[in-house]
Design a protein around this motif. Structure first.
Motif, PDB file in Angstrom:
ATOM      1  N   LEU A   1       0.833  -1.197   0.000  1.00 48.43           N
ATOM      2  CA  LEU A   1       0.000   0.000   0.000  1.00 48.43           C
ATOM      3  C   LEU A   1       0.867   1.246   0.000  1.00 48.43           C
ATOM      4  O   LEU A   1       1.886   1.308   0.694  1.00 48.43           O
ATOM      5  N   GLN A   2       0.471   2.233  -0.766  1.00 48.86           N
ATOM      6  CA  GLN A   2       1.144   3.527  -0.802  1.00 48.86           C
ATOM      7  C   GLN A   2       0.127   4.580  -0.388  1.00 48.86           C
ATOM      8  O   GLN A   2      -0.903   4.734  -1.020  1.00 48.86           O
ATOM      9  N   GLY A   3       0.403   5.294   0.664  1.00 50.06           N
ATOM     10  CA  GLY A   3      -0.536   6.295   1.154  1.00 50.06           C
ATOM     11  C   GLY A   3      -0.369   6.438   2.649  1.00 50.06           C
ATOM     12  O   GLY A   3       0.667   6.072   3.193  1.00 50.06           O
ATOM     13  N   PRO A   4      -1.296   6.936   3.355  1.00 48.79           N
ATOM     14  CA  PRO A   4      -2.650   7.300   2.958  1.00 48.79           C
ATOM     15  C   PRO A   4      -2.712   8.720   2.385  1.00 48.79           C
ATOM     16  O   PRO A   4      -1.868   9.561   2.688  1.00 48.79           O
ATOM     17  N   TYR A   5      -3.723   8.937   1.570  1.00 54.07           N
ATOM     18  CA  TYR A   5      -4.000  10.253   1.018  1.00 54.07           C
ATOM     19  C   TYR A   5      -5.371  10.682   1.518  1.00 54.07           C
ATOM     20  O   TYR A   5      -6.287   9.874   1.611  1.00 54.07           O
ATOM     21  N   ALA A   6      -5.502  11.959   1.833  1.00 53.34           N
ATOM     22  CA  ALA A   6      -6.746  12.472   2.415  1.00 53.34           C
ATOM     23  C   ALA A   6      -7.891  12.483   1.405  1.00 53.34           C
ATOM     24  O   ALA A   6      -9.039  12.252   1.766  1.00 53.34           O
ATOM     25  N   THR A   7      -7.567  12.729   0.136  1.00 51.78           N
ATOM     26  CA  THR A   7      -8.619  12.777  -0.884  1.00 51.78           C
ATOM     27  C   THR A   7      -8.271  11.849  -2.034  1.00 51.78           C
ATOM     28  O   THR A   7      -7.090  11.512  -2.243  1.00 51.78           O
ATOM     29  N   LEU A   8      -9.286  11.480  -2.776  1.00 50.48           N
ATOM     30  CA  LEU A   8      -9.084  10.631  -3.947  1.00 50.48           C
ATOM     31  C   LEU A   8      -8.241  11.361  -4.988  1.00 50.48           C
ATOM     32  O   LEU A   8      -7.382  10.750  -5.638  1.00 50.48           O
TER      33      LEU A   8
ATOM     34  N   ASP B   1      -5.823  13.556  -4.499  1.00 51.53           N
ATOM     35  CA  ASP B   1      -4.416  13.491  -4.089  1.00 51.53           C
ATOM     36  C   ASP B   1      -3.818  12.126  -4.403  1.00 51.53           C
ATOM     37  O   ASP B   1      -2.683  12.018  -4.866  1.00 51.53           O
ATOM     38  N   CYS B   2      -4.595  11.090  -4.146  1.00 41.15           N
ATOM     39  CA  CYS B   2      -4.138   9.724  -4.416  1.00 41.15           C
ATOM     40  C   CYS B   2      -3.915   9.520  -5.911  1.00 41.15           C
ATOM     41  O   CYS B   2      -2.925   8.921  -6.325  1.00 41.15           O
ATOM     42  N   GLU B   3      -4.818  10.029  -6.727  1.00 39.26           N
ATOM     43  CA  GLU B   3      -4.692   9.853  -8.175  1.00 39.26           C
ATOM     44  C   GLU B   3      -3.475  10.585  -8.733  1.00 39.26           C
ATOM     45  O   GLU B   3      -2.821  10.093  -9.649  1.00 39.26           O
ATOM     46  N   VAL B   4      -3.139  11.739  -8.170  1.00 39.22           N
ATOM     47  CA  VAL B   4      -1.931  12.447  -8.599  1.00 39.22           C
ATOM     48  C   VAL B   4      -0.691  11.610  -8.280  1.00 39.22           C
ATOM     49  O   VAL B   4       0.203  11.445  -9.116  1.00 39.22           O
ATOM     50  N   ALA B   5      -0.625  11.064  -7.081  1.00 43.74           N
ATOM     51  CA  ALA B   5       0.509  10.219  -6.689  1.00 43.74           C
ATOM     52  C   ALA B   5       0.563   8.945  -7.526  1.00 43.74           C
ATOM     53  O   ALA B   5       1.642   8.493  -7.916  1.00 43.74           O
ATOM     54  N   PHE B   6      -0.599   8.370  -7.823  1.00 42.06           N
ATOM     55  CA  PHE B   6      -0.665   7.160  -8.647  1.00 42.06           C
ATOM     56  C   PHE B   6      -0.127   7.442 -10.054  1.00 42.06           C
ATOM     57  O   PHE B   6       0.654   6.667 -10.593  1.00 42.06           O
ATOM     58  N   GLN B   7      -0.526   8.560 -10.645  1.00 34.95           N
ATOM     59  CA  GLN B   7      -0.046   8.918 -11.985  1.00 34.95           C
ATOM     60  C   GLN B   7       1.469   9.138 -11.975  1.00 34.95           C
ATOM     61  O   GLN B   7       2.167   8.749 -12.916  1.00 34.95           O
ATOM     62  N   ASP B   8       1.977   9.734 -10.914  1.00 34.98           N
ATOM     63  CA  ASP B   8       3.420   9.931 -10.789  1.00 34.98           C
ATOM     64  C   ASP B   8       4.144   8.585 -10.736  1.00 34.98           C
ATOM     65  O   ASP B   8       5.168   8.394 -11.382  1.00 34.98           O
ATOM     66  N   ALA B   9       3.597   7.644  -9.963  1.00 40.40           N
ATOM     67  CA  ALA B   9       4.207   6.309  -9.867  1.00 40.40           C
ATOM     68  C   ALA B   9       4.129   5.581 -11.207  1.00 40.40           C
ATOM     69  O   ALA B   9       5.063   4.872 -11.589  1.00 40.40           O
ATOM     70  N   ALA B  10       3.032   5.746 -11.932  1.00 46.39           N
ATOM     71  CA  ALA B  10       2.882   5.087 -13.230  1.00 46.39           C
ATOM     72  C   ALA B  10       3.884   5.643 -14.240  1.00 46.39           C
ATOM     73  O   ALA B  10       4.470   4.894 -15.023  1.00 46.39           O
ATOM     74  N   GLN B  11       4.103   6.956 -14.228  1.00 45.19           N
ATOM     75  CA  GLN B  11       5.053   7.568 -15.153  1.00 45.19           C
ATOM     76  C   GLN B  11       6.491   7.265 -14.770  1.00 45.19           C
ATOM     77  O   GLN B  11       7.363   7.204 -15.632  1.00 45.19           O
ATOM     78  N   ASN B  12       6.738   7.062 -13.481  1.00 49.29           N
ATOM     79  CA  ASN B  12       8.077   6.747 -12.993  1.00 49.29           C
ATOM     80  C   ASN B  12       8.565   5.425 -13.573  1.00 49.29           C
ATOM     81  O   ASN B  12       9.721   5.283 -13.920  1.00 49.29           O
ATOM     82  N   GLY B  13       7.668   4.426 -13.654  1.00 51.07           N
ATOM     83  CA  GLY B  13       7.997   3.154 -14.272  1.00 51.07           C
ATOM     84  C   GLY B  13       8.844   2.213 -13.442  1.00 51.07           C
ATOM     85  O   GLY B  13       9.360   1.229 -13.960  1.00 51.07           O
ATOM     86  N   GLN B  14       9.011   2.450 -12.167  1.00 46.71           N
ATOM     87  CA  GLN B  14       9.871   1.576 -11.365  1.00 46.71           C
ATOM     88  C   GLN B  14       9.138   0.364 -10.820  1.00 46.71           C
ATOM     89  O   GLN B  14       9.777  -0.549 -10.305  1.00 46.71           O
ATOM     90  N   TYR B  15       7.810   0.331 -10.921  1.00 47.01           N
ATOM     91  CA  TYR B  15       7.041  -0.777 -10.367  1.00 47.01           C
ATOM     92  C   TYR B  15       6.583  -1.726 -11.467  1.00 47.01           C
ATOM     93  O   TYR B  15       6.258  -1.300 -12.574  1.00 47.01           O
ATOM     94  N   THR B  16       6.547  -3.013 -11.136  1.00 47.11           N
ATOM     95  CA  THR B  16       6.096  -4.025 -12.080  1.00 47.11           C
ATOM     96  C   THR B  16       4.596  -3.938 -12.301  1.00 47.11           C
ATOM     97  O   THR B  16       4.110  -4.179 -13.390  1.00 47.11           O
ATOM     98  N   GLY B  17       3.846  -3.618 -11.272  1.00 46.78           N
ATOM     99  CA  GLY B  17       2.399  -3.521 -11.383  1.00 46.78           C
ATOM    100  C   GLY B  17       1.849  -2.454 -10.457  1.00 46.78           C
ATOM    101  O   GLY B  17       2.465  -2.123  -9.446  1.00 46.78           O
ATOM    102  N   LEU B  18       0.703  -1.917 -10.826  1.00 45.11           N
ATOM    103  CA  LEU B  18       0.036  -0.908 -10.022  1.00 45.11           C
ATOM    104  C   LEU B  18      -1.453  -1.204  -9.971  1.00 45.11           C
ATOM    105  O   LEU B  18      -2.022  -1.699 -10.940  1.00 45.11           O
ATOM    106  N   VAL B  19      -2.068  -0.916  -8.845  1.00 44.16           N
ATOM    107  CA  VAL B  19      -3.523  -0.986  -8.700  1.00 44.16           C
ATOM    108  C   VAL B  19      -3.972   0.413  -8.316  1.00 44.16           C
ATOM    109  O   VAL B  19      -3.400   1.030  -7.420  1.00 44.16           O
TER     110      VAL B  19
ATOM    111  N   TYR C   1      -5.487   4.804  -0.795  1.00 42.74           N
ATOM    112  CA  TYR C   1      -4.200   4.183  -1.089  1.00 42.74           C
ATOM    113  C   TYR C   1      -4.201   3.689  -2.522  1.00 42.74           C
ATOM    114  O   TYR C   1      -5.252   3.392  -3.084  1.00 42.74           O
ATOM    115  N   TYR C   2      -3.026   3.567  -3.093  1.00 43.18           N
ATOM    116  CA  TYR C   2      -2.851   2.764  -4.302  1.00 43.18           C
ATOM    117  C   TYR C   2      -1.843   1.695  -3.955  1.00 43.18           C
ATOM    118  O   TYR C   2      -1.184   1.751  -2.917  1.00 43.18           O
TER     119      TYR C   2
END
Length: 97
Positions: free
Chosen positions: A48-55, A57-75, A91-92
């Protein structure tokens, strides 16, 4: 003639079973991430990555992680009710084998 049909049927069943066995890990991964998105605990290798107070905020962090490309999978972002060391919040999840 009936024997050939029997062998064909057995071959079809065997091929179907092998296809299903090959798809089982992907299906299991989808099920575990789906269970996590409904408030269940993350499975091994999913963190789990978070917590984020709002959805948002979580989506911004999720998009950053997706663009970073260091993870094999994301939910994507989901609400987690909290428990253990995790506070309630959005959380994502990331997959780290």
């Amino acid at each position: 003639m009936q024997i050939r049909r029997l062998h064909s049927a057995l071959l079809a069943v065997a091929l179907g079973a092998s296809v299903l066995a090959g798809a089982a890990p992907a299906f299991a991964a989808a099920q575990t991430s789906a269970a996590a998105s409904t408030g269940g605990w993350p499975t091994p290798d999913w963190y789990l990555q978070g917590p984020y107070a709002t959805l948002a905020d979580c989506e911004v962090a999720f998009q950053d992680a997706a663009q970073n490309g260091q993870y094999t999978g994301l939910v994507g972002c989901h609400w987690f009710r909290g428990g253990g060391v995790f506070r309630p919040g959005y959380y994502y999840e990331v997959y780290i084998p």
